[in-house]
Write a protein that holds these residues in place. Structure first.
Motif, PDB file in Angstrom:
ATOM      1  N   PHE A 199       0.803  -1.221   0.000  1.00 17.60           N
ATOM      2  CA  PHE A 199       0.000   0.000   0.000  1.00 17.60           C
ATOM      3  C   PHE A 199       0.840   1.278   0.000  1.00 17.60           C
ATOM      4  N   VAL A 200       2.001   1.250   0.621  1.00 16.77           N
ATOM      5  CA  VAL A 200       2.786   2.480   0.717  1.00 16.77           C
ATOM      6  C   VAL A 200       3.843   2.548  -0.370  1.00 16.77           C
ATOM      7  N   LEU A 201       4.710   1.560  -0.402  1.00 23.05           N
ATOM      8  CA  LEU A 201       5.823   1.637  -1.353  1.00 23.05           C
ATOM      9  C   LEU A 201       5.353   1.571  -2.801  1.00 23.05           C
ATOM     10  N   TYR A 202       4.615   0.535  -3.143  1.00 19.81           N
ATOM     11  CA  TYR A 202       4.267   0.324  -4.549  1.00 19.81           C
ATOM     12  C   TYR A 202       3.184   1.279  -5.032  1.00 19.81           C
ATOM     13  N   ARG A 203       2.225   1.632  -4.163  1.00 19.21           N
ATOM     14  CA  ARG A 203       1.148   2.517  -4.596  1.00 19.21           C
ATOM     15  C   ARG A 203       1.633   3.968  -4.658  1.00 19.21           C
ATOM     16  N   GLN A 204       2.448   4.371  -3.678  1.00 25.59           N
ATOM     17  CA  GLN A 204       2.888   5.762  -3.624  1.00 25.59           C
ATOM     18  C   GLN A 204       4.072   6.039  -4.550  1.00 25.59           C
ATOM     19  N   LEU A 205       5.037   5.113  -4.525  1.00 24.11           N
ATOM     20  CA  LEU A 205       6.253   5.372  -5.289  1.00 24.11           C
ATOM     21  C   LEU A 205       6.229   4.692  -6.650  1.00 24.11           C
ATOM     22  N   GLY A 206       5.501   3.600  -6.755  1.00 24.16           N
ATOM     23  CA  GLY A 206       5.286   2.874  -8.006  1.00 24.16           C
ATOM     24  C   GLY A 206       6.439   2.856  -8.978  1.00 24.16           C
ATOM     25  N   ALA A 207       6.373   3.678  -9.996  1.00 23.42           N
ATOM     26  CA  ALA A 207       7.342   3.647 -11.094  1.00 23.42           C
ATOM     27  C   ALA A 207       8.704   4.169 -10.678  1.00 23.42           C
ATOM     28  N   SER A 208       8.771   4.947  -9.595  1.00 26.62           N
ATOM     29  CA  SER A 208      10.063   5.527  -9.217  1.00 26.62           C
ATOM     30  C   SER A 208      10.927   4.569  -8.398  1.00 26.62           C
ATOM     31  N   LEU A 209      10.423   3.370  -8.068  1.00 25.50           N
ATOM     32  CA  LEU A 209      11.228   2.393  -7.318  1.00 25.50           C
ATOM     33  C   LEU A 209      12.286   1.786  -8.230  1.00 25.50           C
ATOM     34  N   ASP A 210      13.495   1.696  -7.716  1.00 25.16           N
ATOM     35  CA  ASP A 210      14.538   1.039  -8.501  1.00 25.16           C
ATOM     36  C   ASP A 210      14.547  -0.453  -8.194  1.00 25.16           C
ATOM     37  N   THR A 211      15.257  -1.215  -8.980  1.00 26.31           N
ATOM     38  CA  THR A 211      15.267  -2.676  -8.837  1.00 26.31           C
ATOM     39  C   THR A 211      15.907  -3.116  -7.532  1.00 26.31           C
ATOM     40  N   THR A 212      16.836  -2.331  -7.015  1.00 24.44           N
ATOM     41  CA  THR A 212      17.478  -2.700  -5.745  1.00 24.44           C
ATOM     42  C   THR A 212      16.461  -2.648  -4.606  1.00 24.44           C
ATOM     43  N   THR A 213      15.636  -1.614  -4.568  1.00 26.99           N
ATOM     44  CA  THR A 213      14.618  -1.492  -3.519  1.00 26.99           C
ATOM     45  C   THR A 213      13.618  -2.634  -3.611  1.00 26.99           C
ATOM     46  N   VAL A 214      13.199  -2.966  -4.811  1.00 29.28           N
ATOM     47  CA  VAL A 214      12.265  -4.068  -5.000  1.00 29.28           C
ATOM     48  C   VAL A 214      12.900  -5.389  -4.560  1.00 29.28           C
ATOM     49  N   ALA A 215      14.161  -5.600  -4.919  1.00 27.18           N
ATOM     50  CA  ALA A 215      14.848  -6.834  -4.546  1.00 27.18           C
ATOM     51  C   ALA A 215      15.007  -6.940  -3.032  1.00 27.18           C
ATOM     52  N   VAL A 216      15.350  -5.847  -2.372  1.00 27.01           N
ATOM     53  CA  VAL A 216      15.534  -5.867  -0.916  1.00 27.01           C
ATOM     54  C   VAL A 216      14.198  -6.111  -0.215  1.00 27.01           C
ATOM     55  N   THR A 217      13.134  -5.452  -0.655  1.00 24.99           N
ATOM     56  CA  THR A 217      11.832  -5.670  -0.008  1.00 24.99           C
ATOM     57  C   THR A 217      11.333  -7.090  -0.247  1.00 24.99           C
ATOM     58  N   ASN A 218      11.595  -7.642  -1.413  1.00 27.21           N
ATOM     59  CA  ASN A 218      11.228  -9.038  -1.670  1.00 27.21           C
ATOM     60  C   ASN A 218      12.017  -9.989  -0.772  1.00 27.21           C
ATOM     61  N   LEU A 219      13.297  -9.694  -0.555  1.00 21.72           N
ATOM     62  CA  LEU A 219      14.133 -10.536   0.302  1.00 21.72           C
ATOM     63  C   LEU A 219      13.656 -10.477   1.758  1.00 21.72           C
TER      64      LEU A 219
END
Length: 144
Positions: free
Chosen positions: A58-78
Motif C-alpha cells: 500500500f505504501v511503497l508500490y502505490r505511492q512510489l510505483g514507477a520511481s522504485l529502482d530494482t534494488t529497492t524491489v529486490a531488498v523488499t522481496n528478500l
C-alpha cells in the motif's frame, strides 16, 4: 478499487488467522511446552511479515510505483521472503518438536490422604504347603 478491497480483505483475514494462532499457542503452552512456544514465535513472525507486505503493497508500490529502482524491489522481496520462510519453518518445527511426556494423574498428597511409600511394596511371601505359623498367645496370657 476492487483490487484494493480484495487486498485489504486478504490482509485482514490473514492477520486475524495469525493472531488466532498466537492466542491458541499461548493457551497450549502448558500442555505442549516448547513446541507451543516455537509455534507462537512462528505466528508472530508471519504476522510481522504480513504487516511488512501490507506496508510494501500500500505504501511503497502505490505511492512510489514507477520511481522504485530494482534494488529497492529486490531488498523488499528478500525481507518478505525472510519473514514468510522463517515463520513457516518455525511452524513446521513446532509440529515435529518433542513435547513433554504426559504425566499420570497423581492422587492429591496431604493431610487425610494416604501417603504412597517411596519404594514399591513387596507382595507377602508365599508359605510352603504344610507349614503353619505357630499360634501366638493373646496379650496378657502366657507371660508370668
Amino acid at each position: 478499487m476492487l483490487a484494493d478491497i480484495s487486498s485489504i480483505l486478504t490482509f485482514a483475514v490473514m492477520g486475524i488467522l495469525f493472531l488466532f494462532g498466537v492466542v491458541v499457542t499461548v493457551m497450549a503452552r502448558r500442555e505442549h511446552g516448547s513446541a507451543a512456544m516455537i509455534g507462537m514465535v512462528g505466528c508472530v513472525l508471519l504476522l510481522l511479515g504480513l504487516a511488512f507486505d501490507a506496508f510494501r503493497s500500500f505504501v511503497l508500490y502505490r505511492q512510489l510505483g514507477a520511481s522504485l529502482d530494482t534494488t529497492t524491489v529486490a531488498v523488499t522481496n528478500l525481507v518478505s521472503l525472510l519473514f514468510n520462510a522463517g515463520g513457516t519453518a518455525l511452524l513446521i518445527w513446532a509440529v515435529v518438536a518433542r513435547r513433554k511426556p504426559r504425566q499420570p494423574a497423581q492422587p492429591p498428597q496431604g493431610p487425610g490422604w494416604p501417603q504412597q511409600p517411596p519404594y514399591p511394596q513387596q507382595p507377602y511371601p508365599q508359605q510352603q504347603p504344610g507349614w503353619q505359623n505357630p499360634q501366638q498367645p493373646p496379650y496378657g496370657q502366657g507371660q508370668s
